[in-house]
Design an enzyme around this catalytic site. Structure first.
Site, PDB file in Angstrom:
ATOM      1  N   ARG A   1      11.257  40.490 -18.349  1.00 21.49           N
ATOM      2  CA  ARG A   1       9.841  40.278 -18.007  1.00 21.49           C
ATOM      3  C   ARG A   1       8.870  40.605 -19.128  1.00 21.49           C
ATOM      4  O   ARG A   1       7.711  40.923 -18.876  1.00 21.49           O
ATOM      5  CB  ARG A   1       9.453  41.083 -16.748  1.00 21.49           C
ATOM      6  CG  ARG A   1      10.135  40.598 -15.479  1.00 21.49           C
ATOM      7  CD  ARG A   1       9.670  39.214 -15.079  1.00 21.49           C
ATOM      8  NE  ARG A   1      10.317  38.770 -13.857  1.00 21.49           N
ATOM      9  CZ  ARG A   1      11.441  38.065 -13.825  1.00 21.49           C
ATOM     10  NH1 ARG A   1      12.029  37.693 -14.946  1.00 21.49           N
ATOM     11  NH2 ARG A   1      11.973  37.701 -12.670  1.00 21.49           N
TER      12      ARG A   1
ATOM     13  N   SER B   1       6.024  37.962  -7.433  1.00 23.39           N
ATOM     14  CA  SER B   1       6.511  39.347  -7.363  1.00 23.39           C
ATOM     15  C   SER B   1       5.498  40.294  -7.995  1.00 23.39           C
ATOM     16  O   SER B   1       4.981  40.032  -9.074  1.00 23.39           O
ATOM     17  CB  SER B   1       7.841  39.480  -8.098  1.00 23.39           C
ATOM     18  OG  SER B   1       8.826  38.694  -7.477  1.00 23.39           O
TER      19      SER B   1
ATOM     20  N   GLU C   1       4.709  43.822 -12.502  1.00 23.92           N
ATOM     21  CA  GLU C   1       5.055  42.517 -13.057  1.00 23.92           C
ATOM     22  C   GLU C   1       3.798  41.652 -13.153  1.00 23.92           C
ATOM     23  O   GLU C   1       3.650  40.854 -14.066  1.00 23.92           O
ATOM     24  CB  GLU C   1       6.110  41.823 -12.174  1.00 23.92           C
ATOM     25  CG  GLU C   1       6.610  40.527 -12.748  1.00 23.92           C
ATOM     26  CD  GLU C   1       7.901  40.051 -12.106  1.00 23.92           C
ATOM     27  OE1 GLU C   1       8.003  38.837 -11.886  1.00 23.92           O
ATOM     28  OE2 GLU C   1       8.780  40.870 -11.817  1.00 23.92           O
TER      29      GLU C   1
END
Length: 310
Positions: free
Chosen positions: A169, A218, A300
């Protein structure tokens, strides 16, 4: 050096642009300046002319973003129609950063190239590269060949995987650099099989995720440091939704913000949330999860800009 108002552009440049309508969560204050370049030349010329002390923030479709209520100082640059082309050459797919992940996956499948993991990822290619987006055990890093970018000084560069240093990420893209397109190479596949696989993934997503609600995908990274694989033997112990649920925070609310009752890792604007509600609830979740399991959840969703009143 030049102030934004003095730079001639072929694209659209406006002052005091309300950003709330441009993010999936529909929150956020104004950008001092908002620029939608006509094409790569327009973008390069603008950045070369812009006073280097003025910060720039590249914005995609706002799928994974909270803009704080006080807005963003400097120039927000949003790449639109001139940056959404998709070209396919053999097993290589080159997509402009504004091309939607789902659209790239579909086009690639039609050409017999397997980029199916992109089909259920919200957002556009620029964000997918910057965040090393992944799903079902495949990540952008696995298929990435190169990207074209414009530096903060307006120079054109080609970026390799070594330049971006893909991690879970995240990537090492320097501040103010703007990716304009990316090239991927996917494994070959039968178009009908690839399409069927994507249809199955979509159906599963719609059963398990609140796709009709106002979310930003998310909220927190999985503590295990990898994406869900979608396989039957996938372990749930270190999934963000599981540790949030175990801490009693599924369905928790703050103002108009809620951790979604359907999937606890989806921060949701139920109607009238402010950015402060959403970020505040997220921080409350991080605190409760840490107290409960000793796990420190990492955001995130990107949070940018200043709180109200600043």
């Amino acid at each position: 050096m030049t102030h934004p108002s003095k730079i001639e552009t072929r694209g659209t440049l406006v002052a005091d642009k309300d950003l709330s309508g441009l993010t999936w969560l529909r929150v956020g204050g104004p950008a001092d300046w908002f620029f939608m370049p006509a094409d790569e030349d327009d973008l390069a010329q603008f950045l070369a002319a812009l006073d280097p002390d003025i910060p720039v923030f590249p914005m995609g479709v706002g799928s994974n973003l909270i803009v704080r209520d006080g807005g963003i100082r400097g120039v927000v640059i949003r790449l639109g129609r001139g940056f959404n082309g998709i070209q396919i050459d053999g097993h290589r797919v080159t997509a402009g950063v504004a091309a939607l992940d789902a659209h790239v996956a579909r086009k690639a499948a039609e050409a017999g190239v397997d980029l199916t993991f992109l089909r259920t990822i919200p957002g556009a290619i620029g964000g997918a590269v910057k965040m090393n987006a992944g799903c079902y055990g495949t990540y952008v890093a696995d298929v990435f060949v190169k990207a074209q970018a414009i530096t903060r000084a307006g120079e054109r560069v080609t970026l390799t995987a070594d330049d971006l240093r893909f991690q879970y990420r995240q990537t090492d893209l320097p501040d103010g650099w703007i990716i304009t397109s990316a090239t991927f190479e996917g494994p070959p596949g039968d178009p009908a099989d690839l399409t069927a696989r994507m249809d199955a993934q979509l159906a599963k997503r719609d059963q398990t995720q609140p796709t009709k609600d106002r979310t930003a995908g998310s909220t927190f990274r999985n503590p295990a440091g990898y994406s869900s694989t979608g396989r039957a033997d996938d372990s749930h112990e270190l999934k963000a939704w599981k540790v949030i649920e175990d801490a009693g925070m599924r369905g928790a609310t703050l103002g108009g913000a809620q951790m979604n009752p359907m999937h606890a890792n989806f921060l949701t604007n139920t109607g009238d949330a402010t950015a402060a509600d959403l970020e505040g609830l997220g921080e409350e979740v991080r605190k409760k999860v840490y107290e409960h399991s000793g796990i420190e959840l990492v955001w995130e969703i990107m949070r940018v800009g200043e709180p109200a009143g600043k």
